[in-house]
Design a protein around this motif. Structure first.
Motif, PDB file in Angstrom:
ATOM      1  N   ASN A   1       0.737  -1.203  -0.028  1.00 41.23           N
ATOM      2  CA  ASN A   1      -0.017   0.024   0.009  1.00 41.23           C
ATOM      3  C   ASN A   1       0.868   1.163  -0.008  1.00 41.23           C
ATOM      4  O   ASN A   1       2.094   1.184   0.193  1.00 41.23           O
ATOM      5  CB  ASN A   1      -0.793   0.059   0.977  1.00 41.23           C
ATOM      6  CG  ASN A   1      -1.966  -1.027   1.142  1.00 41.23           C
ATOM      7  OD1 ASN A   1      -2.370  -1.435  -0.092  1.00 41.23           O
ATOM      8  ND2 ASN A   1      -2.621  -1.194   2.184  1.00 41.23           N
TER       9      ASN A   1
ATOM     10  N   ASN B   1      -6.985   4.838  -6.707  1.00 39.52           N
ATOM     11  CA  ASN B   1      -6.773   3.747  -5.800  1.00 39.52           C
ATOM     12  C   ASN B   1      -7.885   4.181  -4.656  1.00 39.52           C
ATOM     13  O   ASN B   1      -8.120   5.305  -4.444  1.00 39.52           O
ATOM     14  CB  ASN B   1      -5.382   4.011  -4.977  1.00 39.52           C
ATOM     15  CG  ASN B   1      -4.131   3.774  -5.882  1.00 39.52           C
ATOM     16  OD1 ASN B   1      -4.308   4.718  -6.802  1.00 39.52           O
ATOM     17  ND2 ASN B   1      -3.431   2.923  -5.943  1.00 39.52           N
ATOM     18  N   LYS B   2      -8.314   3.073  -3.911  1.00 37.42           N
ATOM     19  CA  LYS B   2      -9.351   3.152  -2.666  1.00 37.42           C
ATOM     20  C   LYS B   2      -8.364   4.038  -1.630  1.00 37.42           C
ATOM     21  O   LYS B   2      -7.238   3.572  -1.394  1.00 37.42           O
ATOM     22  CB  LYS B   2      -9.743   1.920  -2.282  1.00 37.42           C
ATOM     23  CG  LYS B   2     -10.673   1.858  -1.309  1.00 37.42           C
ATOM     24  CD  LYS B   2     -11.104   0.535  -0.801  1.00 37.42           C
ATOM     25  CE  LYS B   2     -11.814   0.560   0.442  1.00 37.42           C
ATOM     26  NZ  LYS B   2     -12.079  -0.639   0.923  1.00 37.42           N
TER      27      LYS B   2
ATOM     28  N   ILE C   1      -3.647   4.899   0.909  1.00 41.52           N
ATOM     29  CA  ILE C   1      -4.337   4.274  -0.236  1.00 41.52           C
ATOM     30  C   ILE C   1      -3.795   2.945  -0.529  1.00 41.52           C
ATOM     31  O   ILE C   1      -3.019   2.469  -0.229  1.00 41.52           O
ATOM     32  CB  ILE C   1      -4.184   5.302  -1.418  1.00 41.52           C
ATOM     33  CG1 ILE C   1      -2.711   5.085  -2.076  1.00 41.52           C
ATOM     34  CG2 ILE C   1      -4.735   6.632  -1.242  1.00 41.52           C
ATOM     35  CD1 ILE C   1      -2.539   5.660  -3.438  1.00 41.52           C
ATOM     36  N   GLU C   2      -4.747   2.236  -1.158  1.00 44.11           N
ATOM     37  CA  GLU C   2      -4.562   0.866  -1.413  1.00 44.11           C
ATOM     38  C   GLU C   2      -3.738   0.684  -2.681  1.00 44.11           C
ATOM     39  O   GLU C   2      -4.002   1.353  -3.466  1.00 44.11           O
ATOM     40  CB  GLU C   2      -5.901  -0.003  -1.661  1.00 44.11           C
ATOM     41  CG  GLU C   2      -6.163  -1.347  -1.378  1.00 44.11           C
ATOM     42  CD  GLU C   2      -7.515  -1.831  -1.393  1.00 44.11           C
ATOM     43  OE1 GLU C   2      -8.193  -2.048  -0.693  1.00 44.11           O
ATOM     44  OE2 GLU C   2      -7.866  -2.119  -2.618  1.00 44.11           O
ATOM     45  N   GLY C   3      -2.863  -0.214  -2.581  1.00 44.05           N
ATOM     46  CA  GLY C   3      -1.978  -0.425  -3.774  1.00 44.05           C
ATOM     47  C   GLY C   3      -0.829   0.790  -3.877  1.00 44.05           C
ATOM     48  O   GLY C   3      -0.651   1.656  -3.164  1.00 44.05           O
TER      49      GLY C   3
ATOM     50  N   VAL D   1       0.276   3.818  -6.934  1.00 47.93           N
ATOM     51  CA  VAL D   1      -0.316   4.798  -7.731  1.00 47.93           C
ATOM     52  C   VAL D   1       0.365   4.292  -8.969  1.00 47.93           C
ATOM     53  O   VAL D   1       1.597   4.231  -9.359  1.00 47.93           O
ATOM     54  CB  VAL D   1       0.128   6.130  -7.538  1.00 47.93           C
ATOM     55  CG1 VAL D   1      -0.475   6.973  -8.617  1.00 47.93           C
ATOM     56  CG2 VAL D   1      -0.642   6.582  -6.256  1.00 47.93           C
ATOM     57  N   LYS D   2      -0.472   4.191 -10.105  1.00 44.92           N
ATOM     58  CA  LYS D   2      -0.028   3.845 -11.536  1.00 44.92           C
ATOM     59  C   LYS D   2       0.287   5.130 -12.205  1.00 44.92           C
ATOM     60  O   LYS D   2      -0.377   6.215 -12.290  1.00 44.92           O
ATOM     61  CB  LYS D   2      -1.139   3.031 -12.340  1.00 44.92           C
ATOM     62  CG  LYS D   2      -1.353   1.673 -11.660  1.00 44.92           C
ATOM     63  CD  LYS D   2      -0.821   0.588 -12.616  1.00 44.92           C
ATOM     64  CE  LYS D   2      -0.643  -0.789 -11.608  1.00 44.92           C
ATOM     65  NZ  LYS D   2      -1.495  -1.060 -10.716  1.00 44.92           N
TER      66      LYS D   2
END
Ligand code: JFZ
Length: 470
Positions: free
Chosen positions: A399, A422-423, A465-467, A469-470
């Protein structure tokens, strides 16, 4: 040994190669992984103190009533063409009885700085340390008579602050054989003999005093620079950074030998100013007095060095101080682009820091004590730059934490964040822990903030945030 057996850079910039060292210098026996590992602490640190100190502090930018016309006050000997014996005479007044390295290190630490880089020897050739290689050092040439670096190294060790040395390897205006970057007389003061002096420096590679040219460059390297670099690498415990400067006229031979000495400190980090950068890249790039834009040095190891006013060495008349707010925002800006900030102090001749510097260090420290989490150990913004502030990030267990530093507080407390999909797990004000509501309205993410900025220097919103950032 003469300088001729190695490749050499000619004064017109071309290179005489044709020998093994010309190729050897391009190779590094280190893998990128090892280099990254070595630089880990440095990347996490983000913030360091640069210190420019020496005999020039006594002049403080003024030579016999003439205000030095151009450049940093540490250049006064060259700009004002002060004769060698006269400059060395000045050292007899160098007696910094109020030098308290413990206090220096404490100020750096309280400001949030993790490392210190001090001028062991600047272009005036004056060694701030005890040296067997040249009498032009603080122990032999001043009434103070004590090594300045020893107690500093001890204080750093005690406080857990890393120590680095700046060493002017080529340029040396006092030790014979050192090089000079030529400057015109008018950059010092309007000397009636300017024409004669400028003509002299033109045919003497910048030298203005015959005492500077009594031995050739390679001899200066072999008998002063190399032994002195050995001294500073061997006599002060762990040295974390070697900060070379002004590679003008460096030969490959000299650079090679100096670089070899760095093996005495296996974990040392070096900058790109040893010689031509394509030959000796070092570990770090060194933008000076400027913060690069985001793309310029992306993915590189870089450190912006900067003054708080307009001079590196102490100058009485320089009152052009940057505000603490500017310095804090510079640190955030640099961090958001993945760089480090090396912020300079020019101590006074008595060994104390200028009051203006102390004040700024303390204000930066106040901010960083509360918001340091948004700086240390972070990586460059995954969301680029935006108008109202900057972003840094940390990735933990898959995360991400985004730290938004707000410079321009939004009207009515509604801030539009840069887009990410992202969430959001949690969002707070870093300083207070108070919740920040973020709602998506159409395309936009809007953070609801207090009406008035809690911190006018920069208020940090922490968004987990989840994951990634792309
Ligand atoms: C050098 C020094 O001459 C100066 O006194 C100070 O120590 C500073 C940190 O470094 O000055 C430079 C070096 C490189 C550039 C500009 C000034 N440069 O690459 O633009």
């Amino acid at each position: 040994m003469s300088g001729g057996m190695f490749a050499q850079v000619n004064t017109d910039g071309t290179i005489d190669t044709g020998d093994k060292f010309a190729d050897a210098k391009l190779k590094s026996d280190e893998s990128p992984d090892i280099i990254d590992k070595r630089l880990e602490w440095w990347h996490d640190a983000k913030f360091g103190m640069f210190i420019h100190w020496g005999v020039y502090a006594l002049y403080g930018g003024n030579y016999n009533g003439h205000e030095q016309a151009r450049g940093g006050a540490e250049w006064i000997m060259n700009r004002c063409k002060i004769p060698v014996t006269e400059y060395q005479e000045m050292a007899k007044q160098f007696n910094p009885v109020n030098y308290h390295p413990d206090a220096w290190v404490k100020m750096a630490k309280d400001a949030g700085m993790k490392y210190i880089v001090i001028t062991a020897k600047h272009h005036d050739g004056f060694a701030l340390f005890e040296s067997k290689a040249s009498k032009w050092n603080v122990v032999d040439a001043t009434p103070y008579g004590k090594d300045l670096l020893k107690p500093l190294a001890e204080a750093c060790k005690k406080e857990g602050i890393k120590l680095g040395f700046y060493y002017s390897q080529a340029q040396d205006w006092n030790n014979p054989g050192g090089t000079v970057a030529r400057r015109l007389m008018r950059e010092g003061y309007p000397n009636p003999d300017s024409t004669k002096i400028d003509n002299y420096t033109e045919v003497h590679q910048g030298h203005w005093d015959s005492a500077q040219e009594t031995v050739p460059f390679y001899k200066y390297i072999d008998e002063v620079a190399l032994p002195q670099v050995r001294e500073i690498l061997l006599n002060y415990g762990e040295i974390s950074v070697l900060w070379w400067d002004t590679p003008d006229f460096m030969t490959i031979e000299a650079a090679w030998k100096l670089q070899e000495l760095l093996k005495l400190q296996p974990n040392i980090i070096t900058n790109n100013r040893l010689m031509r950068e394509d030959f000796f890249p070092g570990d770090t790039k060194t933008p000076e007095q400027k913060i690069p834009d985001q793309k310029e040095l992306e993915g590189k190891n870089w450190e912006t060095c900067m003054t708080m006013n307009d001079t590196w060495g102490f100058r009485y008349s320089d009152n052009n101080w940057k505000s603490a707010e500017t310095l804090i925002r510079n640190l955030i800006d640099i961090t958001s682009k993945g760089g480090n900030y090396l912020l300079n102090i020019g101590p006074k001749p008595d060994g104390t820091f200028p009051e203006e510097s102390i004040q700024r260090l303390s204000e930066i420290g106040d901010w960083i004590k509360v918001n340091g989490e948004a700086i240390y150990g972070t990586k460059a913004s995954p969301l680029g730059l935006f108008s109202w502030g900057r972003c840094t990030q940390k990735v933990r267990n898959g995360n991400t934490i985004l730290y938004f530093s707000v410079f321009e507080w939004p009207a009515k407390g509604k801030l539009t964040l840069p887009k990410f999909s992202n969430k959001i797990l949690k969002s707070t004000l870093l300083a207070s822990g108070g919740k920040v509501k973020i709602t998506s309205i159409g395309e936009n993410l809007i953070a609801e903030l207090p009406a008035i900025a809690p911190d006018k220097n920069a208020t940090v919103i922490k968004v987990e945030i989840e994951g990634i950032v792309k």
